[in-house]
Design a protein around this motif. Sequence first.
Motif, PDB file in Angstrom:
ATOM      1  N   PHE A   1     -17.401  15.251   5.368  1.00 34.91           N
ATOM      2  CA  PHE A   1     -16.097  14.678   5.029  1.00 34.91           C
ATOM      3  C   PHE A   1     -15.877  13.368   5.774  1.00 34.91           C
ATOM      4  O   PHE A   1     -15.413  12.372   5.193  1.00 34.91           O
ATOM      5  CB  PHE A   1     -14.997  15.679   5.368  1.00 34.91           C
ATOM      6  N   LEU A   2     -16.232  13.331   7.057  1.00 37.21           N
ATOM      7  CA  LEU A   2     -16.053  12.128   7.866  1.00 37.21           C
ATOM      8  C   LEU A   2     -16.935  11.000   7.355  1.00 37.21           C
ATOM      9  O   LEU A   2     -16.482   9.846   7.226  1.00 37.21           O
ATOM     10  CB  LEU A   2     -16.371  12.450   9.330  1.00 37.21           C
TER      11      LEU A   2
ATOM     12  N   VAL B   1     -17.754   5.818   4.505  1.00 35.68           N
ATOM     13  CA  VAL B   1     -18.436   5.073   3.436  1.00 35.68           C
ATOM     14  C   VAL B   1     -17.418   4.472   2.471  1.00 35.68           C
ATOM     15  O   VAL B   1     -17.526   3.302   2.080  1.00 35.68           O
ATOM     16  CB  VAL B   1     -19.421   5.996   2.686  1.00 35.68           C
ATOM     17  N   CYS B   2     -16.407   5.264   2.093  1.00 33.88           N
ATOM     18  CA  CYS B   2     -15.368   4.756   1.186  1.00 33.88           C
ATOM     19  C   CYS B   2     -14.620   3.591   1.803  1.00 33.88           C
ATOM     20  O   CYS B   2     -14.324   2.589   1.133  1.00 33.88           O
ATOM     21  CB  CYS B   2     -14.388   5.868   0.834  1.00 33.88           C
ATOM     22  N   SER B   3     -14.311   3.690   3.102  1.00 32.60           N
ATOM     23  CA  SER B   3     -13.529   2.646   3.757  1.00 32.60           C
ATOM     24  C   SER B   3     -14.293   1.332   3.868  1.00 32.60           C
ATOM     25  O   SER B   3     -13.684   0.264   4.031  1.00 32.60           O
ATOM     26  CB  SER B   3     -13.106   3.113   5.160  1.00 32.60           C
ATOM     27  N   LYS B   4     -15.623   1.387   3.773  1.00 33.89           N
ATOM     28  CA  LYS B   4     -16.438   0.178   3.881  1.00 33.89           C
ATOM     29  C   LYS B   4     -16.606  -0.544   2.548  1.00 33.89           C
ATOM     30  O   LYS B   4     -17.139  -1.660   2.515  1.00 33.89           O
ATOM     31  CB  LYS B   4     -17.822   0.530   4.443  1.00 33.89           C
TER      32      LYS B   4
ATOM     33  N   ILE C   1     -12.324  -1.123  -2.346  1.00 32.23           N
ATOM     34  CA  ILE C   1     -11.411  -0.053  -1.943  1.00 32.23           C
ATOM     35  C   ILE C   1     -10.443  -0.523  -0.858  1.00 32.23           C
ATOM     36  O   ILE C   1      -9.380   0.068  -0.671  1.00 32.23           O
ATOM     37  CB  ILE C   1     -12.215   1.164  -1.438  1.00 32.23           C
ATOM     38  N   TYR C   2     -10.776  -1.596  -0.157  1.00 29.64           N
ATOM     39  CA  TYR C   2      -9.954  -2.040   0.962  1.00 29.64           C
ATOM     40  C   TYR C   2      -8.510  -2.298   0.531  1.00 29.64           C
ATOM     41  O   TYR C   2      -7.566  -1.859   1.204  1.00 29.64           O
ATOM     42  CB  TYR C   2     -10.549  -3.303   1.585  1.00 29.64           C
TER      43      TYR C   2
ATOM     44  N   ASN D   1      -7.033   6.589   9.581  1.00 35.14           N
ATOM     45  CA  ASN D   1      -7.502   5.265   9.998  1.00 35.14           C
ATOM     46  C   ASN D   1      -8.517   4.712   9.004  1.00 35.14           C
ATOM     47  O   ASN D   1      -8.680   3.491   8.883  1.00 35.14           O
ATOM     48  CB  ASN D   1      -8.140   5.336  11.389  1.00 35.14           C
ATOM     49  N   PHE D   2      -9.206   5.607   8.290  1.00 31.52           N
ATOM     50  CA  PHE D   2     -10.222   5.178   7.328  1.00 31.52           C
ATOM     51  C   PHE D   2      -9.644   4.979   5.925  1.00 31.52           C
ATOM     52  O   PHE D   2     -10.274   4.320   5.099  1.00 31.52           O
ATOM     53  CB  PHE D   2     -11.354   6.209   7.267  1.00 31.52           C
TER      54      PHE D   2
END
Length: 324
Positions: free
Chosen positions: A167-168, A173-176, A180-181, A293-294
Amino acid sequence: MAEQNKSCAFRTSIGGQALIEGILMRGPEKQAIVVRDQEGHLVEKVEELRFIKDRYPILGLPLVRGTVNFLGAMVSGVKALMYSADFYPEEEAAKPSKFELWLEKHLSSKKLESAVVALAVLLGVGMSIFLFLVLPTFLTGGILHFFPDFPMWGRNLVEGILKVLIFLVYLIVCSKQKDIYRVFQYHGAEHKSIFCYEAGLPLTVENVRIQPRHHPRCGTSFLFVVIFVSILASSVVFGIWPITNVWLRTLAHLLLLPLVVGITYEFNRWVGRHAQDNVLAKILTAPGLWMQNFTTNEPDDGMIECAIRSLELVLPSEKGKDAW
């Protein structure tokens, strides 16, 4: 100071979802989608809500309503994402496949939309189940295949750790992802606007900007709690009925999933009321808040304006009707 504490005690049931250059906000009576188009204008779409629990009261009972509301949110969320995506079409549209042409020929636009939404929901739920339930179970089975005498509590622990790690990694990966930002910036704007409303402050850009971007009722926190509750539930079940076969363990996880979602939903309801003024609630929500935070970023003023407008559109006609 007493007046401030009194105003901050209000908790709203209004919640939202970040979209492509917009926000979906859902209140007790209405749902609103506000998207900023390519010309910079805010486009609004408001719908009256009809709840399935009004027709089938049994679906509104505790533990049952969690799964029902989760699936309902998935459907409305996918529809809203599709709506917002229409304002930002791909520059070079790909040539339709034979299957797409067949669907357009044999299905009406409404039926085609329903089919696409249903497929998207199935894929979304299916991917989540695979990543956070099936994959950790099979990885644990593969690792412990070489340790046949490994204790059951240890197997449960390894499986639980893998669930949290996957999950982490998924969130990181999604936040990068560059695309998506901005979506996560809108996510932050949604949280900030709700905090501002709950604090009893006027909904202005200045008041919203200073609010926190981490909200205890966020979907990120919900998914984390789902994983955590699934670890606890499976540990209890496998402690009573020791199962090492990966296929049977996977089946057991799937059978437990509605109960897990139901418990998580009720937990989130409790947290929604007490996260700001209860020490235990603060401790229990801390991991989920940290993971935001992500999935949330600081928004710009235009995003905050979008969040404010979407919130204003779903405020109930009767003051206090949205109290959590």
